[in-house]
Design an enzyme around this catalytic site. Structure first.
Site, short mmCIF file in Angstrom:
data_model
loop_
_atom_site.label_atom_id
_atom_site.label_comp_id
_atom_site.label_asym_id
_atom_site.label_seq_id
_atom_site.Cartn_x
_atom_site.Cartn_y
_atom_site.Cartn_z
N GLN A 1 7.29 2.75 -6.55
CA GLN A 1 8.16 3.65 -6.01
C GLN A 1 9.49 3.51 -6.68
O GLN A 1 10.12 4.23 -6.85
CB GLN A 1 8.50 3.09 -4.56
N HIS B 1 0.84 -1.14 -0.02
CA HIS B 1 -0.06 -0.11 0.09
C HIS B 1 0.91 1.28 0.04
O HIS B 1 2.09 1.18 0.27
CB HIS B 1 -0.95 -0.10 1.11
N GLU B 2 0.04 2.33 -0.41
CA GLU B 2 0.78 3.53 -0.66
C GLU B 2 1.87 3.76 -1.83
O GLU B 2 2.93 4.27 -1.84
CB GLU B 2 1.41 4.08 0.63
N GLY B 3 1.56 2.77 -2.69
CA GLY B 3 2.42 2.85 -3.79
C GLY B 3 3.23 1.56 -3.80
O GLY B 3 4.12 1.45 -2.78
#
Length: 611
Positions: free
Chosen positions: A466, A459-461
């Site tokens: 990334q 999660h969050e990329g």
């Protein structure tokens, strides 16, 4: 060392946090106020979080049907008690202005204090989303939106979410299909729209832990032809409260048209609900009409730019979550290794069965696994606190320093999120290994730490996203100035370390690694073909991260030698762990960078039929 001792070293001996009190924003603070915040958070974490970490894992969220057919979420009482204690501590508004009920605490100290909660029970509360949501509104919302929504998130009355992903789109935000149609341009809370769509993987999307939930929702405003604009340029951002409110922040008694469609049943991190939400399906019509009421934040089409304010904060917070789970596993396996007896020492004649069994920690391979965990987790913690200090520099430094900090953060954020997520997960795996068969059971906590941590690479990329951000954008932006700034910081550490006999050989190794990463960056883009450059973005990020952590460990060892007594166990701990990283970890970058430099296309060109 304990977490508190480690944090004290990082804050005071390494990063010199009290120096921030020389700045006007933090002038009323001192080391004493910083310590008081740390004391409070450590106490609440020990009393309200740690004892219930297993409870929220076993008693995972479930739903019950209400008389009106809607679903309510049932959570253990401990979850509510922990959230209330956190809200009452003032930590939700820790970094905010005094006039907004905040403490004007440096982000560096806020991040360090929140580490106690991450280690005690990462899944009990999703406070990071509430704080990030409110911070976004303070940056991009109108005064009315700040007063009505952000203020009530900071004071603990309401919680917040971020609603990006959709079932059919996942991480591909350009493919979201949630629609927002204008209803009233002149609403006092902002241009009012009606939203229709579905959002997936929404942490904290439904619960009864607070009076209201403030959803920040990405949606597209249709063009004149009624069609949604392709790509990310058509994305806008909206405040969609679960319950409608007036200009005084009071509930109106009207439920917004946001309905829980179901819960996602997760491998770990079970103390926080994860939901599928339906917006505007008519389950709770407002004024007799379907459509969730939402208020525009910022300008139409700039939703992703606004949301990135929250996403970058969240990425650093996810790195911290991964780190604290890794440290929790490290401490558990260290304690187990110190007390569990198994096996006998090997002498010149082999094992002597007449000798008493020895503790696990007396075996070299157990020490190896413990040292890996220490190197990964304490190094990651240092990197994240360094990143937090850059946030303070960006907001309170002089113009030149603030701009440098901004750009350094751009380069380091993919590493701060992804390096701990990958390597501290491996630390959790080694914690299980040290426990042996016991570690694979629920009788010991290390299996839960691994399950909780497995989320952080996603999660969050994701890891791959990334990596492409780092190699495809961050190291190239502004003519590569961010990479040059980082190289300058690393070279400053190298120069200091060359003056220490114990560190000089490692300083030279770091210089070589830095040069190698720079050369690999150029080689990756030598043909200017993104498909070739980015085919090995993840190996590039792994090598880049290891170089950064080698720098961090060299700087920590230098600080320990300068600030401690030679031979003291804490100094030996830092120097020995740094030595481990240079002997066992830094050499890995050669294999990673080899495929980057040659733009190896083995993976990219593998035909689908051959799998």
């Amino acid at each position: 060392m304990s977490l508190r001792n480690t944090l004290d070293f990082l804050l005071y001996s390494w990063l010199d946090a009290p120096a921030l009190t020389q700045r006007p924003r933090f002038a009323e603070h001192s080391r004493e106020t910083f310590d008081a915040v740390m004391d409070t958070c450590e106490r609440i974490a020990n009393e309200k979080y740690a004892p219930f970490n297993r409870v929220v894992d076993v008693e995972e969220p479930r739903t019950e049907q209400e008389p009106d057919g809607s679903l309510r979420v049932v959570l253990p009482r401990a979850t509510l008690d922990a959230r209330l204690a956190y809200a009452e501590s003032g930590m939700l508004a820790a970094a905010q202005d005094y006039e907004h009920g905040g403490m004007q605490l440096p982000y560096l100290v806020e991040a360090a204090a929140n580490a106690f909660f991450g280690k005690a029970s990462i899944s009990i509360g999703a406070n990071l989303l509430t704080v990030g949501n409110a911070n976004l509104l303070m940056a991009h919302g109108t005064p009315a939106q700040q007063q009505v929504f952000a203020a009530n998130e900071f004071n603990g009355r309401w919680t917040g979410t971020m609603c990006l992903s959709e079932p059919q789109a996942g991480s591909s935000l350009s493919d979201i299909a949630t629609r927002a149609e204008l209803e009233d341009e002149g609403d006092a809370l902002g241009p009012r729209y009606r939203l229709r769509g579905n959002k997936m993987w929404i942490s904290g999307g439904e619960h009864e832990l607070a009076e209201n939930i403030v959803h920040l929702v990405l949606a597209k405003i249709p063009g004149p032809d009624g069609k949604l604009v392709p790509g990310v340029k058509g994305i806008s951002l909206f405040i969609v409260p679960k319950k409608l409110v007036d200009m005084n922040g009071q509930l109106t008694g009207i439920r917004n048209d946001v309905a829980l469609a179901g819960l996602n049943h997760k491998l770990g991190w079970r103390g926080t609900t994860n939901t599928l939400l339906n917006f505007g399906e008519g389950k709770f019509p407002v004024d007799g009409k379907a459509g969730a009421v939402g208020y525009l934040v910022g300008k139409p089409g700039e939703g992703l730019r606004c949301m990135f304010h929250m996403m970058n904060e969240a990425r650093i917070a996810i790195g911290m979550a991964a780190t604290m789970l890794g440290l929790a596993g490290y401490e558990a396996s260290l304690e187990y290794a110190r007390t569990r007896t198994q096996g006998r020492p090997v002498g010149a004649g082999g094992k002597d069965a007449t000798q008493a069994p020895v503790r696990l920690i007396e075996h070299a391979d157990i020490k190896r696994m413990l040292m890996i965990q220490k190197a990964y987790c304490e190094g990651a913690l240092a990197l994240l606190l360094y990143s937090a200090q850059l946030v303070d520099e960006q907001h309170t430094g002089d113009a030149a320093a603030a701009d440098d900090a901004r750009l350094l953060l751009e380069v380091l954020t993919p590493i701060a999120k992804s390096w701990p997520s990958e390597n501290c997960l491996e630390a959790n795996s080694l914690a299980i290994q040290i426990h042996g068969g016991y570690g694979y059971t629920r009788d010991f906590p290390v299996e839960q730490y691994w399950r909780d941590n497995r989320l952080n690479m996603i999660h969050e990329g994701t890891h791959g996203i990334q990596a492409m951000d780092l190699l495809g954008r961050k190291v190239l932006m502004e003519g590569g100035r961010g990479l040059k700034l980082l190289a300058g910081r690393i070279n400053a550490t190298i120069e200091k370390a060359l003056q220490e006999p114990q560190l000089a050989i490692h300083a030279n190794a770091l210089a070589q690694a830095l040069a190698r990463v720079g050369a690999a960056t150029k080689a990756a883009w030598a043909t200017a073909q993104p498909s070739e450059a980015l085919a090995n973005a993840v190996p590039y990020m792994q090598a880049f991260g290891h170089m950064v952590l080698a720098w961090i460990w060299l700087d920590l060892a230098h600080a320990a030698l300068k600030g401690g007594t030679a031979g003291h166990e804490s100094v030996r701990g830092y120097v020995s762990t740094m030595t481990y990283f240079y002997h066992y970890e830094l050499p890995k970058i050669d294999a990673w960078l080899r495929v980057v430099e040659s733009r190896d296309m083995t993976c990219a060109e593998m035909p689908e039929e051959a799998f």
